[in-house]
Design a protein around this motif. Sequence first.
Motif, short mmCIF file in Angstrom:
data_model
loop_
_atom_site.label_atom_id
_atom_site.label_comp_id
_atom_site.label_asym_id
_atom_site.label_seq_id
_atom_site.Cartn_x
_atom_site.Cartn_y
_atom_site.Cartn_z
N PHE A 43 -10.04 14.25 -8.49
CA PHE A 43 -8.97 13.28 -8.96
C PHE A 43 -8.60 13.68 -10.57
N CYS A 44 -9.16 13.89 -11.33
CA CYS A 44 -8.31 14.23 -12.10
C CYS A 44 -9.44 15.47 -13.02
N ALA A 45 -8.90 16.84 -13.90
CA ALA A 45 -10.10 17.30 -14.13
C ALA A 45 -10.24 17.26 -15.43
N GLY A 46 -9.36 16.01 -16.01
CA GLY A 46 -9.39 16.08 -17.45
C GLY A 46 -8.32 16.54 -18.15
N ALA A 47 -8.02 17.12 -19.92
CA ALA A 47 -7.02 17.15 -20.27
C ALA A 47 -6.43 18.76 -19.96
N ILE A 63 -11.40 7.28 -5.99
CA ILE A 63 -12.37 8.39 -6.74
C ILE A 63 -12.60 9.64 -5.82
N ASN A 64 -11.50 10.62 -5.42
CA ASN A 64 -11.83 11.66 -4.40
C ASN A 64 -12.09 13.20 -4.44
N GLY A 65 -12.25 13.21 -5.79
CA GLY A 65 -13.07 14.71 -6.51
C GLY A 65 -13.09 14.10 -7.80
N PRO A 66 -13.19 15.62 -8.45
CA PRO A 66 -13.55 15.44 -10.29
C PRO A 66 -13.07 14.73 -10.62
N ALA A 67 -13.73 13.58 -12.02
CA ALA A 67 -13.35 12.84 -12.50
C ALA A 67 -13.90 13.41 -13.97
N VAL A 68 -13.09 14.18 -14.52
CA VAL A 68 -13.65 14.41 -16.25
C VAL A 68 -13.06 14.05 -17.00
N GLY A 69 -13.84 14.16 -18.55
CA GLY A 69 -12.69 14.05 -19.30
C GLY A 69 -12.30 12.64 -19.35
N VAL A 70 -10.56 12.63 -19.95
CA VAL A 70 -9.66 11.76 -19.50
C VAL A 70 -9.43 11.11 -18.04
N ASP A 104 -17.89 10.49 -2.32
CA ASP A 104 -19.10 10.83 -2.32
C ASP A 104 -19.39 11.84 -2.31
N THR A 105 -18.54 13.01 -2.93
CA THR A 105 -18.10 14.51 -3.07
C THR A 105 -18.09 14.57 -4.41
N ALA A 106 -17.58 13.39 -5.37
CA ALA A 106 -16.93 12.78 -6.46
C ALA A 106 -17.97 13.51 -7.45
#
Length: 305
Positions: A64-68, A129-136, A151-153
């Motif tokens: 999804f979004c790995a952060g900054a 949210i389709n995957g990692p969502a970290v930080g921002v 379910d893999t997020a």
Amino acid sequence: MSRTFETILLETGADGIATITLDRPDKLNAFNKAMLHDLIAAFDATDADDAVRAVIVTGSGRAFCAGADLSESGGATFDYEKRGGRWNDGESPVRADGSVDWSNPSVRDGGGILSLRIFGSKKPVIGAINGPAVGVGATMTLPMDFRLASDTARFGFVFARRGIVPEAASSWFLPRLVGIGQALEWCYSARVFDAAEALKGGLVRSLHAPDELLPAARALALELTGESAPVSVSLMRRMLWNGLGLPHPMDAHSIESRAIWTRGASGDAREGVAAFLEKRPAVFPDRVSEAWDAFAPWFEEPGYR
């Protein structure tokens, strides 16, 4: 509606559901200045388009979004003055004596600028949210109305492990969504946790197989808006979100009274009652873009200070 952006995709289907896709898959959709400006422009566009009934935000590829984006400036990523990369490219807030002018807009956190823009959306917003969502990548989802996850997020409020603190107005949003205890646990530990824990903790609404996530988000968007008056939905979104910060029920009563008075005399109200009595689907005539000028003064936001 379709526009070209540098870091995102924006598409609107015939059903009135707009999809914003974070589109830097080679960088795990890491957040940078270009993405900030693209996302703000996309929400400006969906607000202005009366064909849009709801907005879905998702990511391209496996994240999804790995952060900054830490690769752009390394250790100086969060030292905005040192790297000369303030989000709004304004005048430096550092005075000649080295002190900081905290009222200068250049001090503002970029994630917070985005979160406040999503908070101000005139249309419902659903995070897929389709995957990692970290930080921002996690905090930008908090002002969205609903978060559905693969379910893999995975999620992480990892700021303490980067030597900084939560941003994107998350110190306001997160405790209101999951409770102060859960918010503190996730922020203090700064650990990355799986989708099942996010669901148990109240961060996400539901979990889905990866190939079922977007269809589920679209189905929810249609369920929420398919038979509802767009102006009423837009006004409700602002009333309920703003209501979280009101000090007394009388403040809510004041806004609700104005809204009932105004909407009760509208074409939408006449059509809604007529459709009910005639046992037919309503065709609501009012437009969000035209109605909001009357409502905006009720929700004046504090300035940056």
